[in-house]
Write a protein that holds these residues in place. Structure first.
Motif, PDB file in Angstrom:
ATOM      1  N   ASP A  65       0.756  -1.168  -0.436  1.00  0.00           N
ATOM      2  CA  ASP A  65      -0.040   0.449   0.405  1.00  0.00           C
ATOM      3  C   ASP A  65       0.980   1.110   0.038  1.00  0.00           C
ATOM      4  O   ASP A  65       1.520   1.718   1.050  1.00  0.00           O
ATOM      5  N   VAL A  66       0.647   2.093  -1.210  1.00  0.00           N
ATOM      6  CA  VAL A  66       1.668   3.089  -1.204  1.00  0.00           C
ATOM      7  C   VAL A  66       1.326   4.117  -0.951  1.00  0.00           C
ATOM      8  O   VAL A  66       2.636   5.211   0.175  1.00  0.00           O
ATOM      9  N   HIS A  67       0.327   4.334   0.241  1.00  0.00           N
ATOM     10  CA  HIS A  67      -0.490   6.057   0.557  1.00  0.00           C
ATOM     11  C   HIS A  67      -1.469   5.233   1.137  1.00  0.00           C
ATOM     12  O   HIS A  67      -2.444   5.054   0.895  1.00  0.00           O
ATOM     13  N   SER A  68      -1.693   5.514   3.044  1.00  0.00           N
ATOM     14  CA  SER A  68      -2.266   5.212   3.874  1.00  0.00           C
ATOM     15  C   SER A  68      -2.590   6.372   5.203  1.00  0.00           C
ATOM     16  O   SER A  68      -1.618   6.900   5.074  1.00  0.00           O
ATOM     17  N   LEU A  69      -3.701   6.918   5.532  1.00  0.00           N
ATOM     18  CA  LEU A  69      -3.226   7.402   6.409  1.00  0.00           C
ATOM     19  C   LEU A  69      -3.587   7.158   7.982  1.00  0.00           C
ATOM     20  O   LEU A  69      -4.882   5.635   8.557  1.00  0.00           O
ATOM     21  N   LEU A  70      -3.042   7.557   8.644  1.00  0.00           N
ATOM     22  CA  LEU A  70      -3.544   6.182  10.193  1.00  0.00           C
ATOM     23  C   LEU A  70      -3.307   7.480  11.429  1.00  0.00           C
ATOM     24  O   LEU A  70      -2.204   7.414  12.344  1.00  0.00           O
ATOM     25  N   PRO A  71      -5.034   8.468  11.647  1.00  0.00           N
ATOM     26  CA  PRO A  71      -4.064   9.991  13.075  1.00  0.00           C
ATOM     27  C   PRO A  71      -4.098   9.573  13.901  1.00  0.00           C
ATOM     28  O   PRO A  71      -3.488  10.281  14.779  1.00  0.00           O
ATOM     29  N   GLU A  72      -4.384   8.205  14.727  1.00  0.00           N
ATOM     30  CA  GLU A  72      -4.208   7.688  16.116  1.00  0.00           C
ATOM     31  C   GLU A  72      -3.037   6.909  16.428  1.00  0.00           C
ATOM     32  O   GLU A  72      -3.550   5.623  16.093  1.00  0.00           O
ATOM     33  N   PRO A  73      -1.933   6.215  15.466  1.00  0.00           N
ATOM     34  CA  PRO A  73      -1.102   4.829  15.418  1.00  0.00           C
ATOM     35  C   PRO A  73      -0.618   4.502  16.867  1.00  0.00           C
ATOM     36  O   PRO A  73      -0.745   3.209  16.660  1.00  0.00           O
ATOM     37  N   PHE A  74      -1.121   5.142  17.902  1.00  0.00           N
ATOM     38  CA  PHE A  74      -0.653   4.461  19.503  1.00  0.00           C
ATOM     39  C   PHE A  74      -1.875   4.613  20.896  1.00  0.00           C
ATOM     40  O   PHE A  74      -1.670   3.553  21.233  1.00  0.00           O
ATOM     41  N   GLN A  75      -2.690   4.868  19.909  1.00  0.00           N
ATOM     42  CA  GLN A  75      -3.585   4.640  21.159  1.00  0.00           C
ATOM     43  C   GLN A  75      -5.049   5.256  20.391  1.00  0.00           C
ATOM     44  O   GLN A  75      -4.903   6.723  19.922  1.00  0.00           O
ATOM     45  N   GLY A  76      -6.589   5.042  21.107  1.00  0.00           N
ATOM     46  CA  GLY A  76      -7.760   5.899  20.392  1.00  0.00           C
ATOM     47  C   GLY A  76      -8.262   5.297  20.394  1.00  0.00           C
ATOM     48  O   GLY A  76      -7.816   3.592  20.060  1.00  0.00           O
ATOM     49  N   PRO A  77      -9.690   5.046  20.488  1.00  0.00           N
ATOM     50  CA  PRO A  77     -10.779   4.462  20.416  1.00  0.00           C
ATOM     51  C   PRO A  77     -11.197   3.673  18.363  1.00  0.00           C
ATOM     52  O   PRO A  77     -11.675   2.385  18.626  1.00  0.00           O
ATOM     53  N   GLY A  78     -10.483   4.106  17.805  1.00  0.00           N
ATOM     54  CA  GLY A  78     -10.359   3.442  16.343  1.00  0.00           C
ATOM     55  C   GLY A  78      -9.068   2.504  16.438  1.00  0.00           C
ATOM     56  O   GLY A  78      -8.373   2.587  16.965  1.00  0.00           O
ATOM     57  N   GLU A  79      -8.661   2.824  14.655  1.00  0.00           N
ATOM     58  CA  GLU A  79      -7.702   2.366  14.039  1.00  0.00           C
ATOM     59  C   GLU A  79      -6.656   2.244  14.770  1.00  0.00           C
ATOM     60  O   GLU A  79      -6.096   3.701  15.175  1.00  0.00           O
ATOM     61  N   THR A  80      -5.788   1.942  15.228  1.00  0.00           N
ATOM     62  CA  THR A  80      -4.702   2.444  15.930  1.00  0.00           C
ATOM     63  C   THR A  80      -3.496   1.102  15.289  1.00  0.00           C
ATOM     64  O   THR A  80      -3.829   0.251  13.836  1.00  0.00           O
ATOM     65  N   LEU A  81      -1.755   1.880  15.409  1.00  0.00           N
ATOM     66  CA  LEU A  81      -0.737   0.899  14.484  1.00  0.00           C
ATOM     67  C   LEU A  81      -0.709  -0.940  14.588  1.00  0.00           C
ATOM     68  O   LEU A  81      -1.226  -1.875  13.679  1.00  0.00           O
ATOM     69  N   GLU A  82      -1.382  -0.864  15.350  1.00  0.00           N
ATOM     70  CA  GLU A  82      -1.752  -2.957  15.786  1.00  0.00           C
ATOM     71  C   GLU A  82      -2.666  -3.163  15.235  1.00  0.00           C
ATOM     72  O   GLU A  82      -2.483  -4.335  14.392  1.00  0.00           O
ATOM     73  N   SER A  83      -3.895  -2.192  15.741  1.00  0.00           N
ATOM     74  CA  SER A  83      -4.516  -3.066  14.606  1.00  0.00           C
ATOM     75  C   SER A  83      -4.884  -2.924  13.042  1.00  0.00           C
ATOM     76  O   SER A  83      -5.392  -3.906  12.212  1.00  0.00           O
TER      77      SER A  83
END
Length: 426
Positions: A65-83
Motif C-alpha cells: 500500500d503506497v499511501h494511507s492515513l492513520l490519525p491515532e497510531p498508538f492509542q484511541g478508540p479507533g484504528e491503531t497501528l496494531e490493529s
C-alpha cells in the motif's frame, strides 16, 4: 501454521516479470516457503506428506500500500497501528506507507519517525515525511534530514503545497531520488464540493467539485516536472478521465497512483451510499472510472493505493459534509479488485499484482516483493471463497467507515505467512 503442507497443484506467481505457473507446487513449513515445484514434491514424498489440491488458489507475493492515513497510531478508540497491521496482513498487505496527518503526526523532524517498528510483526511500515511545516505550505521541513532518518519520501498528505514552494524544494534538491507525493488537488476550487460535478451529483443533491480542481493543478505539476526532470514527482490519487488524458499528453510523465475505490466504483453506482461516496479526491462518474482502469492497463498509472482514512464510530455520526472524507478496509481491496479487474475485465493475475504490489514498491523505492525459499512473505488467495466482512472479526479493521461491511465478497486471503501482533487479552 506449525505443520508441513504441500500445495499441489496451486497457481504460483513468484515475482515481477515472471509468468504465472498454473500447475505449480509449494511446500510450506511453519509458515515459511520450504520449496517449489518438483523439489517441493520430492521433499514432501520423503517426509510422507500428502498433497493438498489448491489448483484454483493463488500463491503470490505480499501486496504493498503506497499511501494511507492513520490519525491515532498508538492509542484511541479507533484504528491503531496494531490493529492496522493485523488487518492489513489479513488482506494480503506486507508493506504500508503512512502519510503525515493534518495535525498531530506530522513527522516533520527525524525523531518523529521513530516508534513504528514492532519486533512481533513482519508488516513493514514506511513513513512519508512532512513536506512543509505544519502542512501549511509556507516553510519547508528539513527534507535531507528526514530522508536520511528513514522517510520513504515527502508529502503533505491530502494537501497540495503551493507551486512556488514545490519549485523551491525541487531546486534545492534535498529530496534527492526519493519520491515527492503530491495530490493534483486545488482545495480552493473544490470548496465544499463532495462529488465530482455532473448529472449524477446534481441528482443526488450534494455540493459539486469542479473538474478544474484536478486539471488545473495537474497542468502546473506537469510543467514543474518538465523543469525538474531529475526529481521524482509522484501524483497522488488521479480521479478523472480528463486527468488521465492530460497525463497521456505529457512528454515527461511523473509516476501516478489511484485509490482502489475510484477503480471499483463511481458516483453513478447504485451501490454508492453516503458512507462510501465521500472520499478525497472526489468520486467521479462511470467515464472517469473506465478511464482510470484504462490508465492502469496502459501503464500511465503505476499503483493502486488503499489510501485508507479510518474514522471511529463517533466521527461517523457526523453529517457527511462535516466529517473527514475517506474510507478504510485493507481486507476489502484484493477481493473487490479481483472481481472487477480479473473476472469482469479480463486482467491477468500478473497485471493485478503489478499495480497492487510491484508498482507500489517501485514508487516507494523499496525492493519488490517476491516468493523465495525460507521466506514467510507470501499470501494464499482463494478467489472462490465467499465471505461477509464484519467488525466483530478479530482480524478486521477497527475503522467504522468500511464500505463493504456486512456485504458478501467473493475472494479472500485464506493464509498468510506474516507474523502480526497477538490479539489483546479480553
Amino acid at each position: 501454521m506449525t505443520e508441513m503442507i504441500l500445495l499441489d497443484p496451486v497457481r504460483v506467481l513468484v515475482g515481477p516479470d515472471q509468468p504465472l505457473q498454473e500447475k505449480g507446487a509449494a511446500l510450506l513449513r511453519e509458515g515459511r516457503l520450504e520449496a517449489f515445484g518438483d523439489q517441493a514434491r520430492e521433499a514432501a514424498r520423503t517426509a510422507g506428506i500428502g498433497s493438498t489440491a489448491a489448483g484454483h488458489q493463488l500463491l503470490a507475493p505480499c501486496l504493498v500500500d503506497v499511501h494511507s492515513l492513520l490519525p491515532e497510531p498508538f492509542q484511541g478508540p479507533g484504528e491503531t497501528l496494531e490493529s492496522l497491521v493485523r488487518s492489513a496482513a489479513a488482506g494480503g498487505y506486507g508493506q504500508l506507507a503512512l502519510l503525515p496527518e493534518a495535525s498531530g503526526n506530522r513527522r516533520e523532524l527525524p525523531d518523529r519517525l521513530r516508534g513504528f517498528e514492532r519486533s512481533d510483526c513482519d508488516v513493514a511500515v514506511h513513513l512519508w515525511g512532512g513536506f512543509s511545516q505544519g502542512g501549511q505550505g509556507e516553510q519547508l521541513t528539513p527534507h535531507a534530514d528526514l530522508i536520511e532518518a528513514g522517510a520513504v519520501g515527502l508529502s503533505d498528505g491530502n494537501n497540495m503545497p503551493p507551486v512556488p514552494l514545490l519549485d523551491r524544494a525541487f531546486t534545492l534538491g534535498e529530496s534527492g531520488v526519493s519520491p515527492v507525493l503530491i495530490p493534483p488537488l486545488d482545495a480552493v476550487l473544490r470548496g465544499e464540493g463532495l462529488l465530482r460535478e455532473g448529472p449524477e451529483a446534481l441528482r443526488a443533491g450534494w455540493p459539486t467539485d469542479p473538474l478544474s480542481s484536478e486539471t488545473l493543478p495537474l497542468s502546473q505539476l506537469a510543467q514543474l516536472q518538465q523543469e525538474h526532470p531529475e526529481r521524482k514527482l509522484t501524483l497522488m490519487g488521479l480521479s478523472t478521465a480528463a486527468g488521465v488524458g492530460l497525463l497521456k499528453q505529457m512528454s515527461l510523465r511523473p509516476a501516478a497512483t489511484v485509490s482502489w475505490w475510484h477503480v471499483l466504483t463511481s458516483n453513478s453506482s447504485s451501490a454508492a451510499t453516503a458512507t462510501s461516496w465521500f472520499v478525497s479526491p472526489s468520486l467521479g462518474n462511470r467515464t472517469d472510472r473506465e478511464a482510470l482502469v484504462e490508465g492502469l492497463s496502459e501503464g500511465l498509472i503505476q499503483a493502486i493505493a488503499v489510501h485508507a482514512s479510518p474514522l471511529d464510530d463517533e466521527e461517523c455520526l457526523l453529517p457527511p459534509d462535516q466529517r473527514q472524507r475517506g474510507i478504510a478496509g485493507h481486507q476489502h481491496v484484493l477481493p473487490s479488485l479481483w472481481q472487477t479487474l480479473v473476472v469482469s475485465s479480463g486482467w491477468t493475475a500478473e497485471r493485478l499484482w503489478d499495480v497492487l504490489s510491484f508498482g507500489p514498491s517501485r514508487i516507494l523505492g523499496v525492493e519488490e516483493e517476491c516468493l523465495t525459499q525460507g521466506s514467510n512473505r507470501w499470501i494464499l488467495f482463494d478467489p472462490d471463497v465467499t465471505w461477509r466482512p464484519t467488525r466483530s472479526d478479530p482480524w478486521a479493521s477497527k475503522a467504522a467507515n468500511q464500505p463493504c461491511l456486512d456485504q458478501p465478497l467473493s475472494g479472500r486471503v485464506v493464509q498468510c505467512g506474516l507474523r502480526t501482533p497477538a490479539f489483546p487479552a479480553d
